[in-house]
Design a protein around this motif. Structure first.
Motif, PDB file in Angstrom:
ATOM      1  N   LYS A 293       0.873  -1.298  -0.115  1.00 20.36           N
ATOM      2  CA  LYS A 293       0.073  -0.165   0.025  1.00 20.36           C
ATOM      3  C   LYS A 293       0.758   1.153   0.074  1.00 20.36           C
ATOM      4  CE  LYS A 293      -4.503   0.696   1.373  1.00 20.36           C
ATOM      5  NZ  LYS A 293      -5.729   0.062   2.433  1.00 20.36           N
ATOM      6  N   LYS A 294       1.792   1.225   1.030  1.00 16.47           N
ATOM      7  CA  LYS A 294       2.588   2.387   1.205  1.00 16.47           C
ATOM      8  C   LYS A 294       3.607   2.723  -0.126  1.00 16.47           C
ATOM      9  CE  LYS A 294       3.208   2.534   6.026  1.00 16.47           C
ATOM     10  NZ  LYS A 294       3.832   1.687   7.014  1.00 16.47           N
ATOM     11  N   GLU A 295       4.117   1.711  -0.614  1.00 16.36           N
ATOM     12  CA  GLU A 295       5.051   1.897  -1.942  1.00 16.36           C
ATOM     13  C   GLU A 295       4.393   1.989  -3.105  1.00 16.36           C
ATOM     14  OE1 GLU A 295       8.827  -0.574  -1.988  1.00 16.36           O
ATOM     15  OE2 GLU A 295       8.547  -1.047  -0.044  1.00 16.36           O
ATOM     16  N   TYR A 296       3.430   0.984  -3.487  1.00  8.71           N
ATOM     17  CA  TYR A 296       2.708   0.941  -4.591  1.00  8.71           C
ATOM     18  C   TYR A 296       1.275   1.636  -4.749  1.00  8.71           C
ATOM     19  CZ  TYR A 296       6.847  -1.937  -5.011  1.00  8.71           C
ATOM     20  OH  TYR A 296       7.916  -2.631  -5.363  1.00  8.71           O
ATOM     21  N   GLY A 297       0.816   1.768  -3.434  1.00 12.01           N
ATOM     22  CA  GLY A 297      -0.862   2.383  -3.737  1.00 12.01           C
ATOM     23  C   GLY A 297      -1.621   1.055  -3.851  1.00 12.01           C
ATOM     24  N   LEU A 298      -1.426  -0.172  -3.725  1.00 14.79           N
ATOM     25  CA  LEU A 298      -2.142  -1.410  -3.942  1.00 14.79           C
ATOM     26  C   LEU A 298      -2.963  -1.657  -2.819  1.00 14.79           C
ATOM     27  CD1 LEU A 298       0.635  -3.632  -5.746  1.00 14.79           C
ATOM     28  CD2 LEU A 298      -1.229  -2.380  -6.738  1.00 14.79           C
ATOM     29  N   ASP A 299      -4.303  -2.298  -3.163  1.00 15.79           N
ATOM     30  CA  ASP A 299      -5.158  -2.533  -2.157  1.00 15.79           C
ATOM     31  C   ASP A 299      -5.708  -3.852  -2.534  1.00 15.79           C
ATOM     32  OD1 ASP A 299      -7.577  -3.198  -0.773  1.00 15.79           O
ATOM     33  OD2 ASP A 299      -7.680  -1.025  -0.263  1.00 15.79           O
ATOM     34  N   ILE A 300      -5.389  -4.898  -1.941  1.00 14.28           N
ATOM     35  CA  ILE A 300      -5.874  -6.099  -2.458  1.00 14.28           C
ATOM     36  C   ILE A 300      -7.406  -6.337  -2.728  1.00 14.28           C
ATOM     37  CG2 ILE A 300      -3.888  -7.588  -2.065  1.00 14.28           C
ATOM     38  CD1 ILE A 300      -5.186  -9.050  -0.078  1.00 14.28           C
ATOM     39  N   TYR A 301      -8.093  -5.763  -1.521  1.00 10.74           N
ATOM     40  CA  TYR A 301      -9.666  -5.939  -1.736  1.00 10.74           C
ATOM     41  C   TYR A 301     -10.092  -4.982  -2.757  1.00 10.74           C
ATOM     42  CZ  TYR A 301      -8.436  -7.691   2.854  1.00 10.74           C
ATOM     43  OH  TYR A 301      -7.737  -8.309   3.786  1.00 10.74           O
ATOM     44  N   LYS A 302      -9.403  -3.766  -2.925  1.00 11.65           N
ATOM     45  CA  LYS A 302     -10.090  -2.937  -4.242  1.00 11.65           C
ATOM     46  C   LYS A 302     -10.130  -3.626  -5.426  1.00 11.65           C
ATOM     47  CE  LYS A 302      -9.478   1.505  -3.234  1.00 11.65           C
ATOM     48  NZ  LYS A 302      -8.407   2.680  -3.578  1.00 11.65           N
ATOM     49  N   LEU A 303      -8.695  -4.216  -5.716  1.00 15.50           N
ATOM     50  CA  LEU A 303      -8.104  -4.780  -6.931  1.00 15.50           C
ATOM     51  C   LEU A 303      -9.438  -5.857  -7.099  1.00 15.50           C
ATOM     52  CD1 LEU A 303      -4.674  -4.534  -6.726  1.00 15.50           C
ATOM     53  CD2 LEU A 303      -5.998  -3.558  -8.450  1.00 15.50           C
ATOM     54  N   SER A 304      -9.553  -6.774  -6.065  1.00 16.01           N
ATOM     55  CA  SER A 304     -10.262  -7.962  -6.182  1.00 16.01           C
ATOM     56  C   SER A 304     -11.752  -7.663  -6.663  1.00 16.01           C
ATOM     57  CB  SER A 304     -10.559  -8.649  -4.903  1.00 16.01           C
ATOM     58  OG  SER A 304     -11.527  -9.507  -4.548  1.00 16.01           O
TER      59      SER A 304
ATOM     60  N   LEU B  25     -11.650  -6.363 -10.327  1.00 17.60           N
ATOM     61  CA  LEU B  25     -11.149  -7.231 -11.193  1.00 17.60           C
ATOM     62  C   LEU B  25     -11.944  -8.623 -11.470  1.00 17.60           C
ATOM     63  CD1 LEU B  25      -7.229  -6.932 -11.112  1.00 17.60           C
ATOM     64  CD2 LEU B  25      -8.732  -6.391 -12.928  1.00 17.60           C
ATOM     65  N   LYS B  26     -13.116  -8.762 -10.288  1.00 18.00           N
ATOM     66  CA  LYS B  26     -13.719  -9.829 -10.112  1.00 18.00           C
ATOM     67  C   LYS B  26     -12.827 -11.033  -9.822  1.00 18.00           C
ATOM     68  CE  LYS B  26     -18.006  -7.671 -12.057  1.00 18.00           C
ATOM     69  NZ  LYS B  26     -17.453  -6.636 -11.933  1.00 18.00           N
ATOM     70  N   ARG B  27     -11.845 -10.747  -9.084  1.00 19.44           N
ATOM     71  CA  ARG B  27     -11.049 -12.134  -8.891  1.00 19.44           C
ATOM     72  C   ARG B  27     -10.760 -12.185  -7.418  1.00 19.44           C
ATOM     73  NH1 ARG B  27      -5.409 -11.204 -11.861  1.00 19.44           N
ATOM     74  NH2 ARG B  27      -4.669 -12.790 -10.292  1.00 19.44           N
ATOM     75  N   SER B  28     -10.507 -13.607  -6.754  1.00 21.38           N
ATOM     76  CA  SER B  28     -10.464 -13.543  -5.356  1.00 21.38           C
ATOM     77  C   SER B  28      -9.229 -12.740  -4.688  1.00 21.38           C
ATOM     78  CB  SER B  28     -10.313 -15.036  -5.061  1.00 21.38           C
ATOM     79  OG  SER B  28      -9.135 -15.386  -5.420  1.00 21.38           O
ATOM     80  N   THR B  29      -9.427 -12.439  -3.525  1.00 22.83           N
ATOM     81  CA  THR B  29      -8.254 -11.640  -2.925  1.00 22.83           C
ATOM     82  C   THR B  29      -7.061 -12.364  -2.953  1.00 22.83           C
ATOM     83  OG1 THR B  29      -9.193 -12.366  -0.832  1.00 22.83           O
ATOM     84  CG2 THR B  29      -9.447 -10.166  -1.313  1.00 22.83           C
ATOM     85  N   CYS B  30      -7.397 -13.881  -2.998  1.00 20.88           N
ATOM     86  CA  CYS B  30      -6.012 -14.885  -2.759  1.00 20.88           C
ATOM     87  C   CYS B  30      -5.301 -14.723  -4.219  1.00 20.88           C
ATOM     88  CB  CYS B  30      -6.233 -16.050  -2.454  1.00 20.88           C
ATOM     89  SG  CYS B  30      -7.005 -16.344  -0.865  1.00 20.88           S
ATOM     90  N   SER B  31      -5.849 -14.850  -5.234  1.00 21.62           N
ATOM     91  CA  SER B  31      -5.323 -14.834  -6.473  1.00 21.62           C
ATOM     92  C   SER B  31      -4.664 -13.307  -6.927  1.00 21.62           C
ATOM     93  CB  SER B  31      -6.186 -15.252  -7.336  1.00 21.62           C
ATOM     94  OG  SER B  31      -6.683 -14.190  -8.584  1.00 21.62           O
ATOM     95  N   ILE B  32      -5.103 -12.467  -6.415  1.00 21.29           N
ATOM     96  CA  ILE B  32      -4.380 -11.074  -6.570  1.00 21.29           C
ATOM     97  C   ILE B  32      -3.276 -11.042  -5.609  1.00 21.29           C
ATOM     98  CG2 ILE B  32      -4.717  -8.403  -6.166  1.00 21.29           C
ATOM     99  CD1 ILE B  32      -7.024  -9.170  -8.050  1.00 21.29           C
ATOM    100  N   CYS B  33      -3.323 -11.421  -4.455  1.00 21.38           N
ATOM    101  CA  CYS B  33      -2.242 -11.435  -3.466  1.00 21.38           C
ATOM    102  C   CYS B  33      -1.272 -12.489  -4.046  1.00 21.38           C
ATOM    103  CB  CYS B  33      -2.824 -12.057  -2.212  1.00 21.38           C
ATOM    104  SG  CYS B  33      -1.595 -12.561  -0.814  1.00 21.38           S
ATOM    105  N   GLY B  34      -1.588 -13.721  -4.391  1.00 25.34           N
ATOM    106  CA  GLY B  34      -0.632 -14.630  -4.866  1.00 25.34           C
ATOM    107  C   GLY B  34       0.238 -14.051  -5.986  1.00 25.34           C
ATOM    108  N   SER B  35      -0.374 -13.087  -6.990  1.00 28.11           N
ATOM    109  CA  SER B  35       0.490 -12.415  -8.355  1.00 28.11           C
ATOM    110  C   SER B  35       1.473 -11.613  -7.700  1.00 28.11           C
ATOM    111  CB  SER B  35      -0.751 -11.661  -9.274  1.00 28.11           C
ATOM    112  OG  SER B  35      -1.822 -12.736  -9.595  1.00 28.11           O
ATOM    113  N   ILE B  36       0.620 -10.612  -6.729  1.00 28.85           N
ATOM    114  CA  ILE B  36       1.790  -9.757  -6.213  1.00 28.85           C
ATOM    115  C   ILE B  36       2.936 -10.362  -5.501  1.00 28.85           C
ATOM    116  CG2 ILE B  36       1.895  -7.951  -4.422  1.00 28.85           C
ATOM    117  CD1 ILE B  36      -1.218  -7.040  -5.000  1.00 28.85           C
TER     118      ILE B  36
END
Ligand code: FES
Ligand code: ZN
Length: 303
Positions: free
Chosen positions: A111-122, A125-136
């Motif tokens: 979040k601090k370094e890249y502004g990423l939020d796995i919940y928002k992305l999920s 993108l209609k993808r599970s948080t685990c799959s977003i988290c795994g890619s990151i």
């Protein structure tokens, strides 16, 4: 219950080996397993710089501790994924272990370094948080390892994890995943760093024993998103089989590696690897998924 090695008082019984060990002999057995795995699969040696992926759980903490105690050149890497209290607590555990033991640690905060939020992305993108988290995670492990000149990325995957993944892949005959399931994933591109799993023959219970004996602090909680995951069901099924027939998990993995895996090699997806036009990391698309996540998150905050 007598220790099979020294005949002293056994404190842990390993059903699959039909052997009990006292504390010292258990540590001897554990060390031996790790050393054998590293050597058998030519994972790395003392000259190599190893990046150890740390979540704060027992497996990764055990791996970090044993590699550092054995004199390997290790640096821990922890990623704060912004999963509420779970992330805050695990970061504390990892940082305090590094500090107490004088170990190098790289911390990344998405979040601090890249502004990423796995919940928002999920949601977007209609993808599970685990799959977003795994890619990151996969992206950052490789990027940090490549930029830092590391020879390998080591993870704390244990026998239970590997057997559950294998069962899942077999149930749906995931040929591509089966071809890649291995304690060592060699690099297939100059910018991809080799991945290794030195604990793949040790169980969760053995890792737990290792951290308890060595008084290593670890986070007892699992990631809250793991609840209900398919892998947990596979682990339960395998535990039941293991109870009836000790050694099932180990046989499942070793016989797959010896006899099964080779049959999937020619079906390995021949995906063309490119370099991302934004960050230069390896991808199969024009822009890698990580850079797409960053772009999407930042666009979304601006709007
Ligand atoms: Fe990634 Fe749980 S650790 S979603
Ligand atoms: Zn990129």
């Amino acid at each position: 219950m007598k220790c099979v090695r020294c005949k002293g008082k056994g404190i842990i019984y390993l059903k699959r080996h039909n052997a009990a060990f006292c504390q010292d002999c258990f540590l001897y057995y554990y060390n031996n397993q790790v050393k054998k795995n590293i050597k058998r699969h030519k994972m790395f040696d003392k000259k190599d710089k190893i990046l150890v992926v740390i979540s704060g759980g027992k497996d990764s903490m055990a791996l970090w501790h044993i590699l550092a105690s054995e004199g390997y050149n290790v640096t821990g890497m922890y990623i704060n994924l912004g999963i509420g209290q779970y992330s805050d607590k695990s970061q504390q555990v990892v940082e305090s272990f590094a500090q107490k033991n004088g170990l190098e640690l790289i911390v990344k905060d998405i979040k601090k370094e890249y502004g990423l939020d796995i919940y928002k992305l999920s949601k977007l993108l209609k993808r599970s948080t685990c799959s977003i988290c795994g890619s990151i995670k996969r992206y950052l492990f490789n990027k940090v390892a490549y930029d830092g000149g590391f020879s390998a990325v080591a993870t704390g995957h244990n026998l239970d994890d590997e057997a559950a993944t294998l069962l899942g892949n077999v149930l749906s005959w995931e040929e591509g995943y089966l071809a890649r399931q291995s304690p060592v994933l060699e690099s297939t591109h100059p910018k991809l760093v080799k991945k290794v799993k030195p604990l793949y023959t040790l169980t969760e219970r053995e890792n737990l024993f290792y951290v308890l004996i060595n008084k290593i602090e670890f986070l007892h909680d699992e990631c809250p998103h793991a609840i209900g995951a398919r892998s947990i069901l596979y682990k339960e099924v395998l535990n039941r089989l293991e109870e009836e027939s000790p050694g099932t998990k180990q046989r499942f993995i070793t016989s797959f590696l010896e006899k099964g895996r080779r049959h999937f090699q020619d079906v390995q997806e021949k995906l063309e690897l490119k370099e991302c036009s934004i960050c230069g990391q390896v991808t199969t698309t024009e822009v890698c998924s990580f850079c797409r996540f960053v772009r999407l998150s930042n666009q979304n905050t601006e709007n």
